[in-house]
Design a protein around this motif. Structure first.
Motif, PDB file in Angstrom:
ATOM      1  N   ALA A 190       5.168 -26.778 -22.541  1.00 15.61           N
ATOM      2  CA  ALA A 190       6.601 -26.525 -22.598  1.00 15.61           C
ATOM      3  C   ALA A 190       7.259 -27.506 -23.535  1.00 15.61           C
ATOM      4  O   ALA A 190       6.743 -28.588 -23.816  1.00 15.61           O
ATOM      5  N   SER A 191       8.408 -27.116 -24.032  1.00 12.78           N
ATOM      6  CA  SER A 191       9.274 -27.992 -24.802  1.00 12.78           C
ATOM      7  C   SER A 191      10.694 -27.635 -24.414  1.00 12.78           C
ATOM      8  O   SER A 191      10.921 -27.017 -23.388  1.00 12.78           O
ATOM      9  N   GLN A 192      11.654 -28.002 -25.240  1.00 18.93           N
ATOM     10  CA  GLN A 192      13.031 -27.713 -24.879  1.00 18.93           C
ATOM     11  C   GLN A 192      13.315 -26.230 -24.821  1.00 18.93           C
ATOM     12  O   GLN A 192      14.193 -25.795 -24.079  1.00 18.93           O
ATOM     13  N   SER A 193      12.591 -25.440 -25.568  1.00 20.54           N
ATOM     14  CA  SER A 193      12.925 -24.019 -25.627  1.00 20.54           C
ATOM     15  C   SER A 193      11.760 -23.109 -25.305  1.00 20.54           C
ATOM     16  O   SER A 193      11.933 -21.894 -25.304  1.00 20.54           O
ATOM     17  N   ILE A 247       7.913 -22.183 -23.126  1.00 17.47           N
ATOM     18  CA  ILE A 247       6.885 -22.387 -22.109  1.00 17.47           C
ATOM     19  C   ILE A 247       5.685 -21.557 -22.525  1.00 17.47           C
ATOM     20  O   ILE A 247       5.828 -20.429 -22.955  1.00 17.47           O
ATOM     21  N   LYS A 281      10.067 -18.145 -24.240  1.00 15.28           N
ATOM     22  CA  LYS A 281      10.965 -18.813 -25.173  1.00 15.28           C
ATOM     23  C   LYS A 281      12.402 -18.636 -24.694  1.00 15.28           C
ATOM     24  O   LYS A 281      12.851 -17.525 -24.477  1.00 15.28           O
ATOM     25  N   ASP A 317       8.545 -26.333 -31.959  1.00 21.47           N
ATOM     26  CA  ASP A 317       8.349 -25.043 -31.301  1.00 21.47           C
ATOM     27  C   ASP A 317       8.017 -23.911 -32.273  1.00 21.47           C
ATOM     28  O   ASP A 317       8.037 -22.736 -31.893  1.00 21.47           O
ATOM     29  N   GLY A 332       8.281 -35.116 -17.046  1.00 26.04           N
ATOM     30  CA  GLY A 332       9.490 -34.394 -17.420  1.00 26.04           C
ATOM     31  C   GLY A 332      10.696 -35.233 -17.085  1.00 26.04           C
ATOM     32  O   GLY A 332      10.585 -36.424 -16.787  1.00 26.04           O
ATOM     33  N   ARG A 381       4.597 -27.608 -14.972  1.00 24.57           N
ATOM     34  CA  ARG A 381       5.407 -28.160 -16.058  1.00 24.57           C
ATOM     35  C   ARG A 381       6.858 -28.227 -15.617  1.00 24.57           C
ATOM     36  O   ARG A 381       7.373 -27.328 -14.964  1.00 24.57           O
ATOM     37  N   LEU A 417      10.921 -28.473 -16.626  1.00 24.64           N
ATOM     38  CA  LEU A 417      11.846 -28.055 -17.668  1.00 24.64           C
ATOM     39  C   LEU A 417      13.229 -28.554 -17.329  1.00 24.64           C
ATOM     40  O   LEU A 417      13.598 -28.615 -16.152  1.00 24.64           O
ATOM     41  N   TYR A 421      17.108 -27.572 -18.200  1.00 19.52           N
ATOM     42  CA  TYR A 421      18.002 -26.626 -18.846  1.00 19.52           C
ATOM     43  C   TYR A 421      19.428 -27.017 -18.463  1.00 19.52           C
ATOM     44  O   TYR A 421      19.840 -26.865 -17.309  1.00 19.52           O
ATOM     45  N   SER A 452      17.252 -28.567 -13.360  1.00 22.05           N
ATOM     46  CA  SER A 452      15.832 -28.857 -13.527  1.00 22.05           C
ATOM     47  C   SER A 452      15.024 -27.700 -12.978  1.00 22.05           C
ATOM     48  O   SER A 452      15.296 -27.199 -11.881  1.00 22.05           O
TER      49      SER A 452
END
Length: 920
Positions: free
Chosen positions: A380-383, A385, A398, A455, A654, A706, A708, A710, A714
């Motif tokens: 995962a990243s900011q945008s 999974i 995404k 990404d 995270g 993972r 995240l 947002y 969370s």
């Protein structure tokens, strides 16, 4: 107490094929746990008796051992042989709201509410766990006994905790010291009271009543334990012993002066505690009794037995034609006291789209996707999974945010080599999923995925010995890496176990493979061979990771080794040969590194590892930099956590959504649980507290997790061996930090500040200089570290000095009339917090308008909600947890509330004081 008449049988329920193990009753509802793990809930109906309202067939595996309603009657707690405690919404049905389970827990035998904020659970291994009910955090884990803890009770209104076990040992602790002791499983703080032979052959049950408690045991005796003194001078003494039962006492309930007991001798007994007299002996069932319950108004008792029946007995004029709950005209509760309560309490909480805003956010599953095979990895990243499945499957989600929608794209690699792309989008009331595109994929099981280049790239790897780099926007395959060392070294071979993309530009790719090598590749290289190959692992290389700045990398092996690398340099900086017994399964660097104060180029990194030994280990890595290159590192074990009952399959760092610098660690275990840990640095070292536990729901565990973030929310993504990808929303971090309930004993400093604001500084609008006074009291509370327990226990003179007030006879301090008003109000409110509960006669005379419309009990802290109705504060907070964070609805009208915030109804509380003739 009035003369006791013979109990009369009112109703009898047949529950099934197994015995009734536990039961409780409140607010016209009855709940019972059955030996096969079933939980049943009934509601009283006049002329019909108990009508089944809800049933949970698998409430606990193997059997339910304890159940208890919270004081509000809205929440229900149960424990079972599976070792877990569960919190249920029990107002209109049985809906599970929390699962509170520690790693590798023994069977749970007892439970005790401490208001609705904390729950204590006793286990077979002699352990006692204390849970934060709203946040789901494990506050304390101690092991004060050698035998199973069958008796738990709170004394002195939650100030003390009584524990007793199957060996007959009884201990009493300061409850605050227990929660502050930590969760390391040691013997706990020093007991305030200890008796080894409390019950011959062991304690069996307990109950509480205000300041005191009672215990029953295998010796057939019932013992009363009294608390003498107040505040810091409290002490516990054994009082009278009630004898009469000829076999073990299995259950006790105590209300006011009436104590009821159930026994293996097939009888229930009713005792007057003040006179130590057995009022009645009730031959209740044909077989032995397992449990008993007593109504709050002392009108009836309920018994459960091994004969598979539950019986209700009248203690007076109660009959099947009577109501248990009083008739409630809801309009009586509307617009009482402070009329400004109608409408949202605080306009600031409304958003531009007029959507529902709830502050009581709990853990709940947002959505899940089912696949035919196991999910092995989530990236995962900011945008984005991404997940990798046991068969050649991947899943990519995404998230694309715009003003109207949130889009999430999912990519799934199927066993036939195809790729399915789904679009997730948020619209109206939830997430929706649409199939967008199909691509090609691996030919063998995929074990790892990772994102890179902001990404734009996706790296996948699997047991086919290959790693593939994908362009996410076009779905094109950009690069194929042959990680089989036999291709470029002439030896070894096997699949790729882990693959990570570095934060460099252009990025580097690190692959760990079955042949024990960790290989480094570049995205722009033209050679088919890797840039560097790091040998040295005895067996397979199972995991790898990059630090946030790309300066360090780590690899873990199946033999338990841990290697620290500095790519693209060829040498190994450090190797720990015994990092984990039986192998390192997962590793991950924390996203934050710290520079040393003395040497700005030297950094400290935090690394988490998980292994087959069921441990999480937190390592602190300190680097020494010379000529812009890391020359050496030191590795120090900072904390080892018994995180799961079996192998720790995945660890991933995270952040909580609201706080940028607050770290969280998600772990997945083969014990089928996923936990989220809050990691903080204290003076004594790293502190890790499990704040959330969610079930993976599949045999074999949760190999992929993972976290995240947002916006201020969370999220937790969980992949299981059953092929289910679940997305969970985590509790608001405020709920993990602050106790905003109505029970003052558990207030933190923030709870005291709220109390000062609501009842001291802002309780009278005509007070001048309110902001100055509020600032002074706030600073005094913070400086003195004032808590709710101190408000209840410290001498009044010490409290007034802590708030900046000297002796009230001091002429200088009393010269200011405004200071005198605030001081008098402060004393009055402290004494109100310390008041004794109402007697039965006074409570019965309280008008209906001063009762909570949810529980119909007398309100002590009335608070108005956004629907214009006034509720008991704690009961409404329980309601918010029970109804769910998605859309809190009015308990009276059923309509959706725009806010779950409540504000004190001071005028209604003054009416309550007047009715009680309250005087300082």
């Amino acid at each position: 107490m009035e003369a006791m008449i013979d109990p009369v049988l009112v109703t009898s329920l047949q529950v099934g094929r197994r015995e009734v193990t536990c039961l409780d009753t409140t607010c016209g509802r009855l709940v019972a746990g059955i030996g096969d793990g079933t939980l049943k809930l009934w509601r009283w109906n006049r002329s019909s008796g108990w009508l089944l309202l809800a049933e949970q067939k698998r409430a606990h595996r193997y059997g339910v051992t304890g159940t208890r309603f919270a004081t509000s009657g809205v929440l229900l707690a149960t424990v079972g042989i599976d070792g877990a405690a569960r919190i249920w919404s029990a107002y209109d049905g049985l809906l599970e709201k929390r699962t509170l389970a520690g790693p590798d827990t023994a069977a749970a035998r007892s439970l005790q509410w401490a208001s609705s904020e904390q729950l204590a659970v006793g286990h077979d291994d002699g352990g006692v766990r204390v849970w934060d009910v709203r946040g789901g955090a494990l506050l304390a884990y101690i092991r004060p006994h050698e035998g199973a803890v069958y008796a738990l009770a709170t004394l002195a209104y939650n100030a003390l905790l009584l524990t007793s076990c199957s060996d007959g040992v009884l201990k009493v602790f300061d409850f605050q010291e227990v929660t502050a002791h930590g969760n390391d499983g040691t013997a706990g703080p020093t007991p305030l009271f200890w008796e080894d032979g409390a019950h011959d052959l062991g304690a069996q049950c307990s109950t509480e009543c205000g300041s005191d408690a009672a215990t029953g045991g295998h010796d057939g005796r019932v013992r009363i334990w009294r608390v003498l003194g107040v505040g810091r001078q409290r002490r516990v003494e054994a009082d009278v012993t009630l004898t009469g039962h000829t076999a073990a006492v299995t259950s006790l309930r105590w209300k006011r002066d009436l104590l009821t007991s159930a026994s293996l001798d097939r009888t229930a007994r009713l005792w007057s505690v003040s006179s130590t007299v057995c009022l009645r002996v009730l031959h209740a069932h044909s077989r032995y009794l397992t449990c008993i319950a007593l109504s709050m108004d002392l009108r009836y008792i309920i018994t459960g037995s091994n004969d598979k029946t539950i019986r209700t007995w009248s203690l007076g004029v109660f009959s099947i034609d009577d109501d248990i709950q009083p008739e409630c005209n809801h309009i009586v509760h509307f617009g009482l006291g402070d009329l400004e309560g109608i409408g949202p309490v605080d306009d600031d909480i409304e958003d531009a789209n007029d959507t529902v805003v709830c502050t009581s956010i709990g853990t709940h599953r947002i959505d899940r996707v089912h696949h035919a095979s196991a999910i092995n990895c989530i990236a995962a990243s900011q945008s984005l999974i991404a997940t990798a499945s046991r068969y050649p499957r991947f899943l990519v989600i995404k998230i694309v945010q715009n003003l109207q929608y949130v889009h999430l794209y999912t990519v799934t690699f199927l066993s036939d080599g195809s790729v399915k792309i789904f679009r997730w989008f948020w619209k109206d009331e939830g997430f929706k999923l649409n199939l967008e595109l199909e691509l090609s994929a691996h030919t063998y099981p995929a074990l790892a995925v990772d994102f890179g280049a902001n990404d734009a790239l996706l790296l996948s790897a699997g047991l086919d010995g290959c790693a593939r780099l994908w362009d996410i926007m076009s779905g094109c395959e950009l690069l194929v890496l042959t990680a089989d060392s036999s291709q470029w070294r002439g030896d070894g071979g096997g699949g790729v176990r882990d693959a990570r993309v570095s934060p460099h530009r252009p990025p580097l790719m690190l692959l760990s493979s079955d042949d024990g090598f960790t290989a480094l590749w570049g995205i722009e290289q033209t050679s088919p061979d890797p840039i560097q190959v790091y040998p040295g692992l005895v067996e397979a290389a199972l995991c790898c990771a990059w630090s946030a700045d790309g300066a360090l990398a780590v690899a873990g092996g199946a033999a338990g080794e841990l290697q620290l690398l500095a790519p693209p340099r060829p040498d190994c900086l450090y190797q720990q040969s015994d990092a984990h017994d039986l192998g390192v399964l997962s590793c991950d660097f924390a996203p934050i590194s710290h520079n040393h104060a003395s040497e700005s180029e030297n950094k400290t990194y935090l690394l988490a590892t998980g292994g087959r030994d069921a441990l999480i280990k937190l390592w602190q890595i300190t680097s020494e930099v010379e000529n812009e290159h890391i020359e050496c590192v030191s590795l120090k074990l900072a904390r080892a956590l018994a995180a799961h009952g079996s192998a720790v399959q995945c660890v991933r760092w995270g952040q909580f959504g609201r706080y940028e610098n607050e770290l969280a660690l998600a772990t997945g275990g083969a014990d089928r649980w996923v936990r989220v840990w809050r990691v903080t640095e204290t003076k004594s070292g790293l502190e890790a507290i499990a704040t959330v536990s969610v079930p993976a729901g599949a045999a074999g565990g949760a190999p992929a997790v993972r976290l995240l973030a947002y916006e201020r929310t969370s999220l937790l993504a969980v992949g299981s061996l059953s092929g289910t990808l679940a997305l969970w929303q985590l509790p608001n971090t405020d709920l993990m930090e602050e106790c905003e309930g109505a029970e003052p004993r558990f207030w933190s400093i923030n709870g005291v500040l709220r109390w000062l604001y609501e009842y001291i500084t802002r309780s009278n609008e005509d007070t001048d200089n309110v902001e100055v006074i509020e600032k002074r009291l706030t600073e005094a509370a913070r400086t003195s570290q004032m808590t709710g327990a101190r408000l209840l226990d410290d001498p009044l003179e010490e409290l007034m000095k802590a708030f900046g007030y000297e002796d009230e006879n001091d002429e200088e301090n009393t010269a200011n009339d405004e200071n005198t008003v605030i001081r008098d109000r402060l004393i009055d409110e402290i004494l109100w917090l310390r008041r004794e509960p109402m007697n039965l006669e006074l409570e019965s005379s309280i008008p209906h308008a001063l009762r909570c419309p949810i529980s119909h009990e007398v309100m002590t802290e009335p608070a108005r909600a956004a629907d214009g109705f006034t509720y008991e504060r704690q009961t409404f907070l329980d309601w918010c947890l029970a109804t769910g964070p998605e859309a809190v609805r009015s308990p009276v009208t059923g309509r959706r509330l725009r806010s779950s915030v409540v504000a004190p109804n001071r005028k209604l509380r003054e009416r309550l004081r007047e009715h009680c003739a309250w005087k300082r």
